[in-house]
Structure formats: structure tokens, C-alpha cells
Design a protein around this motif. Sequence first.
Motif, mmCIF file in Angstrom:
data_model
loop_
_atom_site.group_PDB
_atom_site.id
_atom_site.type_symbol
_atom_site.label_atom_id
_atom_site.label_comp_id
_atom_site.label_asym_id
_atom_site.label_seq_id
_atom_site.Cartn_x
_atom_site.Cartn_y
_atom_site.Cartn_z
ATOM 1 N N GLY A 1 29.745 -6.016 -26.057
ATOM 2 C CA GLY A 1 29.871 -5.351 -27.356
ATOM 3 C C GLY A 1 29.040 -4.088 -27.444
ATOM 4 O O GLY A 1 29.469 -3.076 -28.020
ATOM 5 N N THR A 2 27.855 -4.102 -26.857
ATOM 6 C CA THR A 2 27.017 -2.909 -26.837
ATOM 7 C C THR A 2 27.640 -1.819 -25.979
ATOM 8 O O THR A 2 27.573 -0.627 -26.318
ATOM 9 N N PHE A 3 28.283 -2.199 -24.882
ATOM 10 C CA PHE A 3 28.994 -1.235 -24.045
ATOM 11 C C PHE A 3 30.099 -0.543 -24.838
ATOM 12 O O PHE A 3 30.228 0.685 -24.808
ATOM 13 N N PHE A 4 30.913 -1.329 -25.557
ATOM 14 C CA PHE A 4 31.982 -0.731 -26.354
ATOM 15 C C PHE A 4 31.431 0.136 -27.486
ATOM 16 O O PHE A 4 32.016 1.165 -27.823
ATOM 17 N N THR A 5 30.309 -0.268 -28.064
ATOM 18 C CA THR A 5 29.696 0.537 -29.119
ATOM 19 C C THR A 5 29.218 1.870 -28.563
ATOM 20 O O THR A 5 29.417 2.926 -29.184
ATOM 21 N N ALA A 6 28.584 1.852 -27.405
ATOM 22 C CA ALA A 6 28.130 3.101 -26.779
ATOM 23 C C ALA A 6 29.315 3.978 -26.402
ATOM 24 O O ALA A 6 29.272 5.204 -26.591
ATOM 25 N N TRP A 7 30.372 3.368 -25.876
ATOM 26 C CA TRP A 7 31.576 4.123 -25.522
ATOM 27 C C TRP A 7 32.187 4.779 -26.760
ATOM 28 O O TRP A 7 32.586 5.935 -26.735
ATOM 29 N N PHE A 8 32.229 4.025 -27.867
ATOM 30 C CA PHE A 8 32.749 4.572 -29.123
ATOM 31 C C PHE A 8 31.903 5.745 -29.598
ATOM 32 O O PHE A 8 32.427 6.781 -30.005
ATOM 33 N N ILE B 1 29.911 7.753 -27.836
ATOM 34 C CA ILE B 1 30.095 8.907 -26.945
ATOM 35 C C ILE B 1 31.471 9.529 -27.157
ATOM 36 O O ILE B 1 31.616 10.756 -27.164
ATOM 37 N N PHE B 2 32.483 8.708 -27.353
ATOM 38 C CA PHE B 2 33.837 9.213 -27.575
ATOM 39 C C PHE B 2 33.917 10.043 -28.853
ATOM 40 O O PHE B 2 34.524 11.111 -28.874
ATOM 41 N N VAL B 3 33.290 9.579 -29.915
ATOM 42 C CA VAL B 3 33.358 10.286 -31.194
ATOM 43 C C VAL B 3 32.519 11.556 -31.167
ATOM 44 O O VAL B 3 32.944 12.595 -31.678
ATOM 45 N N VAL B 4 31.353 11.513 -30.556
ATOM 46 C CA VAL B 4 30.465 12.668 -30.558
ATOM 47 C C VAL B 4 30.978 13.774 -29.636
ATOM 48 O O VAL B 4 30.871 14.960 -29.955
ATOM 49 N N ILE C 1 38.804 0.922 -29.765
ATOM 50 C CA ILE C 1 37.449 0.780 -29.206
ATOM 51 C C ILE C 1 36.536 0.089 -30.212
ATOM 52 O O ILE C 1 35.771 -0.815 -29.867
ATOM 53 N N SER C 2 36.612 0.501 -31.482
ATOM 54 C CA SER C 2 35.746 -0.108 -32.491
ATOM 55 C C SER C 2 36.135 -1.559 -32.755
ATOM 56 O O SER C 2 35.266 -2.403 -33.032
ATOM 57 N N LEU C 3 37.429 -1.890 -32.643
ATOM 58 C CA LEU C 3 37.858 -3.277 -32.804
ATOM 59 C C LEU C 3 37.291 -4.157 -31.694
ATOM 60 O O LEU C 3 36.770 -5.250 -31.962
ATOM 61 N N CYS C 4 37.366 -3.686 -30.466
ATOM 62 C CA CYS C 4 36.796 -4.447 -29.344
ATOM 63 C C CYS C 4 35.290 -4.631 -29.515
ATOM 64 O O CYS C 4 34.757 -5.726 -29.294
#
Length: 77
Positions: free
Chosen positions: A27-34, A36-39, A54-57
Motif C-alpha cells: 500500500g505504501t508503494f502504491f501511495t508513493a507511486w500515486f 510521484i505520478f500526480v506531482v 492507483i489510488s484504489l489499489c
Amino acid sequence: MDVMKRYASPVNPAVFPHLATVLLVIGTFFTAWFFIFVVSRKKETSSLIKELLISLCASIFLGFGIVFLLLTVGIYV
């Protein structure tokens, strides 16, 4: 109905800490990916579907990770 069987959990309580750790890390991996993707994206190239997926996962993995973390410390929800 006279003899009732004791309820057995589908998940062994001995694996609660490991399951909580794995789910929270994913979950932390997906949060970091989200994040980085948004920024790092440009305003013109907005992809709402990818952001939502991504946020759902992330929310699903973090939610189940927190549930198993609570079960690990003895807070039975």
C-alpha cells in the motif's frame, strides 16, 4: 444444531503480523507511486482513470493492512 462447531478463522492468527507488514508495504508503494505520478505530470496530460486505479489499489492494500495490524495487536474488529 445440537452440537455447534467452534468457529475457526480462515486466516491463521500466527500470520497476522506478516500479512499486515506485506499489505502495508504494498500500500505504501502504491501511495508513493500515486504521489510521484500526480506531482510529475503536466496539466495537459491528465489521466483520471489511471489516478483512480492507483489510488484504489493503495487504499485497498492500506485498508486491509491496517485491519490486520489491529488484529495483530489484539484489537479485534
